[in-house]
Each structure stands twice: as C-alpha cells, then as structure tokens.
Design a protein around this motif. Structure first.
Motif, PDB file in Angstrom:
ATOM      1  N   ILE A 133     -27.358  56.850   2.610  1.00 31.52           N
ATOM      2  CA  ILE A 133     -27.438  57.343   1.331  1.00 31.52           C
ATOM      3  C   ILE A 133     -26.050  56.466   0.451  1.00 31.52           C
ATOM      4  O   ILE A 133     -24.894  56.891   1.024  1.00 31.52           O
ATOM      5  CB  ILE A 133     -27.259  58.705   1.084  1.00 31.52           C
ATOM      6  CG1 ILE A 133     -28.283  59.303   1.786  1.00 31.52           C
ATOM      7  CG2 ILE A 133     -27.330  59.262  -0.369  1.00 31.52           C
ATOM      8  CD1 ILE A 133     -28.183  60.908   1.697  1.00 31.52           C
ATOM      9  N   ARG A 160     -28.489  59.298   7.965  1.00 30.08           N
ATOM     10  CA  ARG A 160     -29.275  58.486   6.724  1.00 30.08           C
ATOM     11  C   ARG A 160     -28.111  57.654   6.030  1.00 30.08           C
ATOM     12  O   ARG A 160     -27.101  57.756   5.945  1.00 30.08           O
ATOM     13  CB  ARG A 160     -29.794  59.627   5.690  1.00 30.08           C
ATOM     14  CG  ARG A 160     -31.083  60.190   6.124  1.00 30.08           C
ATOM     15  CD  ARG A 160     -31.469  61.395   5.177  1.00 30.08           C
ATOM     16  NE  ARG A 160     -31.698  60.735   3.622  1.00 30.08           N
ATOM     17  CZ  ARG A 160     -32.121  61.612   2.567  1.00 30.08           C
ATOM     18  NH1 ARG A 160     -31.633  62.743   2.676  1.00 30.08           N
ATOM     19  NH2 ARG A 160     -32.124  61.116   1.396  1.00 30.08           N
ATOM     20  N   GLY A 197     -32.718  53.363   4.084  1.00 26.90           N
ATOM     21  CA  GLY A 197     -32.203  53.843   3.050  1.00 26.90           C
ATOM     22  C   GLY A 197     -32.641  53.096   1.876  1.00 26.90           C
ATOM     23  O   GLY A 197     -33.429  52.302   1.897  1.00 26.90           O
TER      24      GLY A 197
END
Length: 271
Positions: free
Chosen positions: A99, A97, A185
């Motif tokens: 982030i 992901r 994201g």
C-alpha cells in the motif's frame, strides 16, 4: 544529448532535465537546471537515503519496530507497513500488501528523528544534502512529498546512488532489490500492478506495464516519480540516470510524454 531537447515539446510551462552516467559525468542537460521545483514524491528516495545513512551509523535497524503495530523500518521503506495512502490508519497486516503510503514515510521520518534526536529535515541535510553539495535542496515539511530541489542537485544525488561514497555499495544494492517479492498493489497514476515491486524507498520497474519509464528500460531500473510532474530513474544496465523536473502536475500528458522520452535517452546512450 539531443534527446533531452524533447522536453521542449512537453505541454508544461517549464521543464529541465539531465542525464548522469555511473562514473559521475553529466552526459547532457537541457532547460533551467538550477531552478528549484517542488519534488512531490521524488522526495522519498532522498528521505530513504537518509534512512540508509542512519542504518549504517547504527542509529536504526531495518528490522526494529517502527510505525504501526508489528511493522518495522523495512516495512515503512517498502510500503508494506499496512498504513493507508495519506492517513495514519492501518489497512492491512504488515508485509501482506503493497500500500503506497505517504503516512508510512512520515512515520519513518518521526522514527529517525527520535532515534537520532535531530529533526528529520535537519538529519537529511546533515546526512545527505550537505555532503553531496546539494545546496539548493530543502525539505519543507513531509519526508514523503515536501522536498524542493534542482536538476543540478538531483544529478549529484543520482551520481551518488550509482557510485556510493556516503554508503557501503551493498546497502544501496539492498535498497534497489525487491523487498517482500510478489506483493501486488496500486502504483499511483498507473493502476493495479501484479507484482508491485519496491526496494527500500525506491520503486523497481521489473515488468510493470503500464509504467512511467521506457519500453527499453531494463527491469532493474529503479527510482521514483512525483505528482508535481517530476521523475528520477536509474538504469544500472544503461549505467546512467535521468532526472526531469517540471512545474505541471502529473497527468495524462506525462503518461504520454515520459516513456518515449526515456526510450530516446536510452537509445542515445547506447549509441
């Protein structure tokens, strides 16, 4: 450049801006370009550039372990280490992901300090600021957000990124290329982006919408903005970069003001 005078209409106490071409010539500037402003996250590209120098010096490798379990220097630079936004808490497996993480850049700074045996702020000074003559720039804390600089100094940095002298151009090309393509994201201030593409410490525009650059900015545009009302973009297709620093926190005013400003700058460069 007449377009730079648009900063006069921004609802901020103070603003300064400049445009620098790929050949290093300043196309124009406006406002107090020698005044020091807190950069907030515009600190990250400076920290990332120091990481690239450390890589070229052989002090670190992009794929060596750094940060949380299973993460590497590359993951930290590309916001894919899995660390949370502002705390050293793991939220996902590395590489899965995007982030956006201040904590990740702090882990990166610690890693480079250990590898070089030089405190990160001092390493940044020796590796990037001093060689570029960025005498008004300091890092006063976190490598994620505590830089202070001037438009004049960031013009020097933007000229370097466009025509590298401190680094091999291939290293800079890697930094402005997407790492872990396809990951989605949140882009702070602009919501969920699918994909949310980043290079090594630089955000890449691609087809993101909404975005803080202009509608006419090329997809290859890369850079960063900061919560202190600051931004730096480099548009390889326009062969130019733009820096704007203000003393008002990022908010709806910036979302409204920045894209038309960038479009006006790009239109004037095309003329």
């Amino acid at each position: 450049m007449h377009s730079l005078a648009m900063i006069e209409n921004w609802p901020v106490p103070t603003a300064a801006a400049a445009v620098v071409r790929a050949d290093g010539t300043v196309a124009g500037s406006h406002g107090p370009t020698g005044r020091r402003f807190p950069l907030a996250s515009v600190t990250k590209p400076l920290a990332a550039y120091a990481a690239l120098v450390a890589y070229e010096e052989g002090a670190i490798e992009f794929d060596e372990p750094a940060g949380p379990e299973g993460a590497t220097v590359r993951h930290l630079l590309a916001h894919t280490s899995g660390l949370a936004f502002d705390e050293h808490r793991v939220m996902s497996a590395p590489g899965t992901r995007r982030i956006y993480s201040n904590a990740g850049f702090e882990a990166l700074g610690d890693h480079i300090a250990k590898a070089t045996e030089i405190p990160f702020a001092e390493y940044l000074h020796q590796a990037v600021l001093e060689p570029l003559g960025m005498t008004s720039t300091t890092l006063e804390g976190s490598p994620a957000k505590d830089g202070v600089s001037t438009v004049d100094d960031l013009v020097r940095f933007a000229a370097e990124v466009q025509a590298p002298r401190l680094l091999d151009p291939r290293t800079v090309l890697e930094a402005m290329s997407v790492v872990h393509p396809g990951l989605s994201g949140i882009l702070p201030g602009y919501g969920h982006q699918k994909p949310n593409d980043w290079g090594l410490g630089f955000e890449i525009r691609d087809a993101k919408s909404p975005h803080w650059t202009g509608a006419s900015s090329s997809p290859r545009t890369f850079g960063h903005f900061g919560q202190s009302g600051t931004f730096l973009w480099i548009d390889p297709d326009a062969r130019a970069a733009c820096v704007a620093l203000t003393d008002r926190a990022f908010g709806p005013w910036a979302i409204e003001a920045w894209p038309p400003f960038t479009d006006a700058v790009l239109a004037e460069l095309r003329r």
